[in-house]
Design an enzyme around this catalytic site. Sequence first.
Site, PDB file in Angstrom:
ATOM      1  N   GLU A 111       0.843  -1.201   0.000  1.00  0.00           N
ATOM      2  CA  GLU A 111       0.000   0.000   0.000  1.00  0.00           C
ATOM      3  C   GLU A 111       0.876   1.249   0.000  1.00  0.00           C
ATOM      4  O   GLU A 111       2.089   1.165   0.215  1.00  0.00           O
ATOM      5  CB  GLU A 111      -0.950  -0.003   1.197  1.00  0.00           C
ATOM      6  CG  GLU A 111      -0.257  -0.085   2.538  1.00  0.00           C
ATOM      7  CD  GLU A 111      -1.212  -0.502   3.671  1.00  0.00           C
ATOM      8  OE1 GLU A 111      -1.481   0.348   4.515  1.00  0.00           O
ATOM      9  OE2 GLU A 111      -1.658  -1.649   3.701  1.00  0.00           O
ATOM     10  N   LYS A 113       2.713   4.532   1.251  1.00  0.00           N
ATOM     11  CA  LYS A 113       3.190   5.079   2.523  1.00  0.00           C
ATOM     12  C   LYS A 113       2.981   6.595   2.434  1.00  0.00           C
ATOM     13  O   LYS A 113       3.711   7.288   1.738  1.00  0.00           O
ATOM     14  CB  LYS A 113       4.672   4.748   2.717  1.00  0.00           C
ATOM     15  CG  LYS A 113       5.213   5.209   4.054  1.00  0.00           C
ATOM     16  CD  LYS A 113       6.664   4.822   4.222  1.00  0.00           C
ATOM     17  CE  LYS A 113       7.171   5.218   5.599  1.00  0.00           C
ATOM     18  NZ  LYS A 113       7.075   6.663   5.873  1.00  0.00           N
ATOM     19  N   ASP A 115       2.913  10.501   3.206  1.00  0.00           N
ATOM     20  CA  ASP A 115       3.879  11.396   3.832  1.00  0.00           C
ATOM     21  C   ASP A 115       3.116  12.528   4.505  1.00  0.00           C
ATOM     22  O   ASP A 115       2.879  13.579   3.919  1.00  0.00           O
ATOM     23  CB  ASP A 115       4.840  11.929   2.760  1.00  0.00           C
ATOM     24  CG  ASP A 115       6.016  12.654   3.373  1.00  0.00           C
ATOM     25  OD1 ASP A 115       6.198  12.562   4.605  1.00  0.00           O
ATOM     26  OD2 ASP A 115       6.750  13.312   2.635  1.00  0.00           O
ATOM     27  N   TYR A 216      -4.943   2.847   8.045  1.00  0.00           N
ATOM     28  CA  TYR A 216      -4.302   1.603   7.617  1.00  0.00           C
ATOM     29  C   TYR A 216      -4.171   0.553   8.709  1.00  0.00           C
ATOM     30  O   TYR A 216      -3.755  -0.562   8.432  1.00  0.00           O
ATOM     31  CB  TYR A 216      -2.919   1.895   7.031  1.00  0.00           C
ATOM     32  CG  TYR A 216      -2.080   2.836   7.874  1.00  0.00           C
ATOM     33  CD1 TYR A 216      -2.002   4.194   7.547  1.00  0.00           C
ATOM     34  CD2 TYR A 216      -1.394   2.381   8.988  1.00  0.00           C
ATOM     35  CE1 TYR A 216      -1.247   5.058   8.301  1.00  0.00           C
ATOM     36  CE2 TYR A 216      -0.640   3.249   9.753  1.00  0.00           C
ATOM     37  CZ  TYR A 216      -0.567   4.583   9.407  1.00  0.00           C
ATOM     38  OH  TYR A 216       0.164   5.449  10.164  1.00  0.00           O
ATOM     39  N   LYS A 304      11.427   3.023   0.997  1.00  0.00           N
ATOM     40  CA  LYS A 304      11.396   4.489   0.894  1.00  0.00           C
ATOM     41  C   LYS A 304      11.841   4.961  -0.480  1.00  0.00           C
ATOM     42  O   LYS A 304      12.854   4.501  -1.007  1.00  0.00           O
ATOM     43  CB  LYS A 304      12.327   5.095   1.956  1.00  0.00           C
ATOM     44  CG  LYS A 304      11.846   4.885   3.381  1.00  0.00           C
ATOM     45  CD  LYS A 304      11.005   6.031   3.883  1.00  0.00           C
ATOM     46  CE  LYS A 304      11.885   7.198   4.281  1.00  0.00           C
ATOM     47  NZ  LYS A 304      11.058   8.357   4.704  1.00  0.00           N
ATOM     48  N   CYS A 397      12.625  44.995 -21.907  1.00  0.00           N
ATOM     49  CA  CYS A 397      12.710  43.638 -22.432  1.00  0.00           C
ATOM     50  C   CYS A 397      14.179  43.230 -22.634  1.00  0.00           C
ATOM     51  O   CYS A 397      14.919  43.959 -23.296  1.00  0.00           O
ATOM     52  CB  CYS A 397      11.958  43.555 -23.761  1.00  0.00           C
ATOM     53  SG  CYS A 397      12.139  41.957 -24.551  1.00  0.00           S
ATOM     54  N   CYS A 400      14.663  42.867 -26.704  1.00  0.00           N
ATOM     55  CA  CYS A 400      14.566  43.971 -27.666  1.00  0.00           C
ATOM     56  C   CYS A 400      14.684  45.354 -27.025  1.00  0.00           C
ATOM     57  O   CYS A 400      14.739  46.354 -27.736  1.00  0.00           O
ATOM     58  CB  CYS A 400      13.253  43.867 -28.443  1.00  0.00           C
ATOM     59  SG  CYS A 400      11.817  44.265 -27.441  1.00  0.00           S
ATOM     60  N   CYS A 413       6.318  42.119 -22.897  1.00  0.00           N
ATOM     61  CA  CYS A 413       6.925  42.962 -23.920  1.00  0.00           C
ATOM     62  C   CYS A 413       5.888  43.061 -25.023  1.00  0.00           C
ATOM     63  O   CYS A 413       5.415  42.044 -25.523  1.00  0.00           O
ATOM     64  CB  CYS A 413       8.211  42.318 -24.452  1.00  0.00           C
ATOM     65  SG  CYS A 413       8.790  43.111 -25.963  1.00  0.00           S
ATOM     66  N   CYS A 419      10.339  41.971 -31.614  1.00  0.00           N
ATOM     67  CA  CYS A 419      10.999  41.267 -30.514  1.00  0.00           C
ATOM     68  C   CYS A 419      11.229  39.823 -30.985  1.00  0.00           C
ATOM     69  O   CYS A 419      10.299  39.021 -31.026  1.00  0.00           O
ATOM     70  CB  CYS A 419      10.131  41.331 -29.263  1.00  0.00           C
ATOM     71  SG  CYS A 419      10.932  40.648 -27.812  1.00  0.00           S
TER      72      CYS A 419
HETATM   73 ZN   LIG Z   1      10.892  42.339 -26.387  1.00  0.00          ZN
END
Ligand SMILES: [Zn+2]
Length: 506
Positions: A111, A113, A115, A216, A304, A397, A400, A413, A419
């Site tokens: 089954e 485990k 956490d 469980y 584990k 940017c 560009c 941008c 660009c």
């Molecule tokens: Zn740009």
Amino acid sequence: MTNPEQTMRPLVDRLNEASQAYYFGEEPIMSDKDWDALYDQLSALELNTGVVLPDSPTHRVGGKPMSAFQEHTHVSRLWSMDKVQSIEALEDWIRRTEKLADGAALTYFVEYKFDGLTLNLTYDNGQLIQAATRGNGVTGEAILPQARTIRTVPLTIPYKGFLEVQGECIMRLSTLEKYNQTAKEPLKNARNAAAGAIRNLDPTVTAERRLDAYFYQVGTIRERSFASQPEMLDFLRENGFPVSEYLGRPQTREELIACIREIETARPTLDYLIDGVLVKVGDFSLREQMGYTDRFPRWAVAYKFEAEETTTTLKDVTWELGRTGKLTPLAHVEPVDFYGVTVRKATLNNYGDILRKRVAIGAEVWIRRSNDVIPEIMGRVGEPSEGEAEIIRPAFCPACGSALVERGAHIFCTNREGCRPQAIARMTHFVSRDAMDVEGLSEKTLTQLYDQMNVRDCADLYGITLEQALSLEGFKQRKAEKLLAALERARTALWTHSCMPSAFRM
Ligand SMILES: [Zn+2]
């Protein structure tokens, strides 16, 4: 005057029945509106009479803050688990177990485990009367008001005898994500979020985290016994306790290893954290025969998995352009071995995310494996220290040089055609299978078209001549003709869908 309990009992039963159906994914038996009306009626009765039934759904929202946790002694000790971290070590464990079984046929059960945080619930006469953390296994902390807020913890059960049930309290990853969207300080990790919520003296805080639980193990049961693991799990299910969604029953060692691999593969798709697989001997008389060491049972082992989270140092943040012109921060981290790969990059969602997570260049950060290719930065380890540098929000940017604009949580941008990276990304998307599905146009070819033939957007693509196509790297007559035909098909498809190319100008 009627006894208030008599008035409340049918209300409580009806509400609990409806919640049970809702939380276990069954057919709804009541509309939300009716539920709210009944709930309000019950709350008013409780307020007027001062009587609250032990299984009243009003416990789910949490009660008054507590001043301290009381110690709770478990009736049956909560054992730790023997751990292995490799298939070789697991095979050693199997050999030892086979020896202890002394020739008896062994059936293993597998089954998840979970956490999270271990819970030990106590029921008597069908009522949840106590809940405690694991603590040192002998004594833990009493957390009944907190546990009552967990919707998958039954407040009443059909079984009327004395019972201790062990399970794991978790926070679903989807719940964590939702919580973090509005939280002032985001929670870094579902496990800590669940543990912190349960160990919070104010049960209303626990209720806000919307925890879940899976069960469980029956620790103590006085009026009956079980012969095997499936019998015990059936009992848990019949009494309304959710159990692991994965229950494997491998017949051979090969099948056992296959189960483990299967769970390991499914792990990133689950909505909660698991940190391994539990392998248990199914037959309870064999369990008794095998017994316990001073720390753990000899009839079970935890395989584990590798950690899903680790820490590393944030070295730099660059801003990556997408096809919409959106700039997304990309974290560059000190290389760390994680999940069998060396991680160098991690995700941060936007500038607001950087601020909320309080990360900075030079800071130690938590990274968590995500379904995406690169892991996500969850937050910082410890408090800011000297030598860290602030992450600057770009004003221009990086590709560009245009001034950037803010839209909602993101920065953009808006220089669409000039660009280069965003124009190429947009055209790459346009010709991709997800959109127009034009064969023969790779990102490399589109870059060449942008750089040498002034192709700036998707509309320009239709203007490509055969001569231009022939001058592209790797293009001969046949390939060039095919490309033009594919573009023509795409254009016709666009018109038939009365969809102008501008529809793709996001
Ligand atoms: Zn740009």
